[in-house]
Design an enzyme around this catalytic site. Sequence first.
Site, PDB file in Angstrom:
ATOM      1  N   ASP A 281       1.010  -1.307   0.125  1.00 29.27           N
ATOM      2  CA  ASP A 281      -0.049   0.032   0.071  1.00 29.27           C
ATOM      3  C   ASP A 281       0.820   1.137   0.072  1.00 29.27           C
ATOM      4  OD1 ASP A 281      -2.352   1.608   0.109  1.00 29.27           O
ATOM      5  OD2 ASP A 281      -2.138   1.656   2.425  1.00 29.27           O
TER       6      ASP A 281
ATOM      7  N   THR B 123       0.047   4.962   1.012  1.00 30.77           N
ATOM      8  CA  THR B 123      -0.212   5.776   2.396  1.00 30.77           C
ATOM      9  C   THR B 123      -0.075   5.235   3.463  1.00 30.77           C
ATOM     10  OG1 THR B 123      -1.653   7.412   0.711  1.00 30.77           O
ATOM     11  CG2 THR B 123      -1.597   7.902   3.183  1.00 30.77           C
TER      12      THR B 123
ATOM     13  N   ASP C  83      -4.737   6.352  -4.453  1.00 27.77           N
ATOM     14  CA  ASP C  83      -4.450   7.392  -4.798  1.00 27.77           C
ATOM     15  C   ASP C  83      -4.204   7.771  -6.299  1.00 27.77           C
ATOM     16  OD1 ASP C  83      -3.493  10.102  -4.381  1.00 27.77           O
ATOM     17  OD2 ASP C  83      -1.835   9.849  -3.047  1.00 27.77           O
TER      18      ASP C  83
END
Length: 1249
Positions: free
Chosen positions: A494, A496, A747
């Site tokens: 992942d 963030t 994102d």
Amino acid sequence: MEMRESKIINQGLEDEMAMWGYRPCLWKMVLVGIGAVCSGGLLLLLLYWLPEWGVKTTCTHTSLRDARTLLLRSTDEFRQWFRAQVHVMLAPGKRPFDSVDLQSTAQLPNGDGECTLAAIHEERYGVFPHIQPVQIHYFTLHSTKYYWNDVMHNFEIYKGLEDVKVSCASIHCDHSAGLSKPLQDYRRLFFEENEIAVRVPSILKLLIKEVLNPFYIFQLFSVILWSAEDYYYYATAIVFMSVISIATSLYTIKKQYVMLHNMVAAHSIVRVSVCRGTKDVEQAMSTELVPGDVIVIPANGMILPCDAVLVHGTCIVNESMLTGECVPVTKTSLPNSGEDGASTYSMEEHKRHTLFCGTHVIQTRFYTGELVKAVVVRTGFSTEKGQLVRSILYPKPTDFKLYRDAYLFLLCLVGVAGIGFIYTIILSIMNQVPAKTIIIESLDIITITVPPALPAAMTAGIVYAQRRLKRVGIFCISPQRINMCGQLNLVCFDKTGTLTEDGLDLWGIQRVEDGSFSPPEVEAAKENLVDTPFVSCMATCHSLTKIEGELSGDPLDLKMFSATGWILEEATEEETALHNPIMPTVVRPPKHVLPETNQNIRLTQNLELSALSSYEIGIVRQFPFSSALQRMSVVVRRLGEKHMGAYLKGAPEVVVGLCKEETVPQSFTETLEAYTRQGFRVIALAHRQLESKLSWHKVQSLNRDLIETNMEFLGLIIMQNKLKEETAGVLEDLRQANIRTLMVTGDNMLTAISVARDCGMIRSHERVIIADAVPPKDIQPASVTWHYTENPAHNTNNHNQVVEIKLEEGGYEAQPAQLDQSYHFAMSGRAFAVITEHFPHLLQKLVLRATVFARMAPDQKTQLVEVLQSVDYTVGMCGDGANDCGALKRAHSGISLSELEASVASPFTSSTSNISCVPNLIREGRAALITSFCVFKFMALYSIIQYLSVTLLYSLLSNLGDFQFLFIDIAIILIIAFTMSLNPAWKELVCRRPPSSLISGPLLFSVLTQILTCMTFQVLAFLLVRQQSWYEIWTPLSDACNVSHAGLSYSLNGTSPHDHKNIRNYENTTLFYVSSFQYLAVAIIFSKGRPFRQPSYKNWPFMLSCVGLYIFLFLIMLRPVPAIDRFLEIVCVPYDWRITLVIIVIVNAAVSFMLETLVLDIVLWRLVFSRGKQGVSQAMVSPSADVPQLANHHWASAFLSWLFCRKNKVPRARYMHLALELQDDHEWPPRPSTVTSASPPCTHLSVPI
């Protein structure tokens, strides 16, 4: 016939199973009973271990409708068999949501034609005394009930309110009043009590289940056999070991059950307020709840005992129990009008309105006189928490080749034992041995060949690795997966909170004035910006709340709000009760930032429209952030103004689509790309003034689509998401180790690509190809457009430098050969969904080179992991535990960076919040895997060495003595097996991965050569001792140490009695010495260090054990101690023969060492076993991996490859096949700006396996 009669349940789900129906057959049961008696119960044990045969041998096949026993088989790769009994219950209706008249008074019969129902059913049926009952067939498997459906002709699950496909508006209209008591009782017949019941089994039940394990049954057989041979000491030692093993196992299992029970039961049974009709509210136990009940959420919060959807009010919820994320989440009431109200309710799509079982409601917000209400959707094991508990109670077996190969290897040992069994019988018959002795000794050879301590010894390495992981802050709830970590060749990250810092820093803002962007500004808390819509949007468009006086909520919202410097004030419970409308949350700027002209105004309580009040804004309604919509909005009202306004924030590309075109600057696209190229996270803001006729109450029922339209674009917030310090170094270590890395994020695409370049996933000279797919529309088929990004003009090693990324539409003329080694694919969640559905033939090609997956929804992350596994990658997933739960569970090794010590969603949880845990886990996994191989090889050699000794001695009608067995098995084998597992992991990751299979060239060569070596030297010693001049058939009067004339010995032999077991003889003593040294030699040789473990000399318990045993064995061999000789039943042999044995032992060790270290590790591994892998290593691993071309075309390499059948060997893994195919495909990758369109559907039909 049976295959045609089978049905599938849970189709398309993880626990999909095929099912067949059976009914009891009397004559088969009689035959099985006779067989059980004749076999002493062994037949029953066999049928217990094999449920399939247990059903087929006692039942006959029938239709599912008439079945009384069901045979089920999972449809996954494990093909597990289960047996379930079909029961019959009586109910007023066939389905829980059927309309049934429950008001009359005739008595409902209880029971069926086969059995009487439980007393609890009698109590339930008493409330329906008038209704003619219906018989319903059902069975229970893995805490889930399946009911027969006459329409489907199959069994089905009743999960809850979702089963009736009810719309959101219908939940408000038809289900918000609550259920009557009779209707609740009726539904409870099907859904049972609302309880996630983790029953802790009694010690006796666990003991019986553990003892019936085939391993312990084999040990019981061995102990009985050894006792019959008067090997009491060794049998006692094995019993002692087994008791300790069973006790440890029972303690561990019991402890896990108790921990899980306590975790589940802590808040599972509570008192709740249940609505009966529109106004009646009564207290009830949470166990009585059924889907359709309406519960009242108290103002001070509660732990939810079920899954429920909010229909009135708002809740602040902590969902850390499910997600591992401690950030409170705002839950709002379900929409009841417009397009959202007409949509069918789904827990996944409407999770922002759903309260999940086990989560903690911290606060509620409500209208005066109205309660915060929620409609129960699911109960018991059907809830989200229940599903998690089920996955822990009934985990899938670990699919690892090591364990499958171990069983095959054991079968080979059983085959060897079979040969010895036959050899012993024939030899004994030829020597006219009594029948009892023949039976005992022939069976004894089986117990020797299959080592009883093997499972415990192999588990030791995993247990030690688990302890070492705990010391570095990695907690494990699935120890068997540690070995899997050693085989990881791809890790998904992942972004963030995993690769980058969890919190975002505000880099700046860029407002829109007069239709164009103004220059960027660093601070938003300036006096001249206080009254602007932009700052008002930043201060209001969030889901923050105050918990015990502290602001709490999403980290991004916290950063954005704190940047404004404003103050948030929430209404107290007392203030809410004094007003008719709901008291809104109010935000206002601090006094010191107000313009000076306003600060001198005297503020009083009666001056309602004063200067300070004119800046206060009340948040009337929130539309929470939706990952599907990628936006959130609020309705606000500035105090003193009559009309309301709406503020919106979200992904820039989404917000722009909701704004008036004339308010969006023409340079929007260029400005957005400029920021996203540099790795910034960009959020767009918009505003709209609402009609003055809207009232407070009307706003509460408005659909968000009516609010979020015709907005005015306000500008951009630019957030900076910095890389964590450890990220780049860890990814470089993984790249050097040929472990491929991917980024899977929610994102923006260009932001993700920029971060991938910054952290080294994509290097500066490598090109990125964006696969942009669009679904079919009207007559246009689905298509994929390939965009090529321009390489940055400078090095990206300095993370503070700006990374320029430009999209090209063509003109790239690189050579195909060069391009093949320097490109990565990137795609968005939308493109991934389209390609999965319309271009399945492209998907596997893309994932072979795809590095960036942006805008991915949580379920898409799980799908990606499954696709990678389908091409035979061993996949790791590392995430923050919030949106990655599904992927963490699905991956071979899921690592959560949650702050919690252990997460139910992930096999591994790291207490450190960075990815440095990943290489640590892989290193420990590799060490544990190599340890498992070493121990297995050692235990296999131990059994074969002992088998050879006993087989040679059987030819003399002799055997090893009881205390010799005891010394070998306890003092040598157990101590060595458990200490050789203590080697810590090697300090760095190497590019070579450990083998995953026991049935592989290097391991088979190692085991077979050592077996041949040990056999050669044992046979040599056995034959040599009989050629010695002093040799004679030993008797108690023999004294080879002192008597030099053989004739005297023979004369003594003639008058001396023989030992009835014939343990003491020269052959026995010789083989005992030689075999004891062989055990130690193979232990040291197999206990390898680098490149996966620390060297054995750093493992002081192992070295101390080896040195101590060597000293002891040399001592008793060269300087015999009479007491020890008597204890071990060793006879005295001449000193010259002892020296000869020392030479044999040393030469044996030297030959074994040379074969293992020089021949296998150096010559064969480099010239044979590593060949072929280098050719596809570039495609197999990562395009970023600099794999040196080590192809050796020397004639010796070619000859050895031919000799070991390795020449032109095709790789087994599917991704290797794909890599080799794509190397020869000149049309791949697609050229710039080309468009790939979907073919007719018929060409993409998948053929079921």
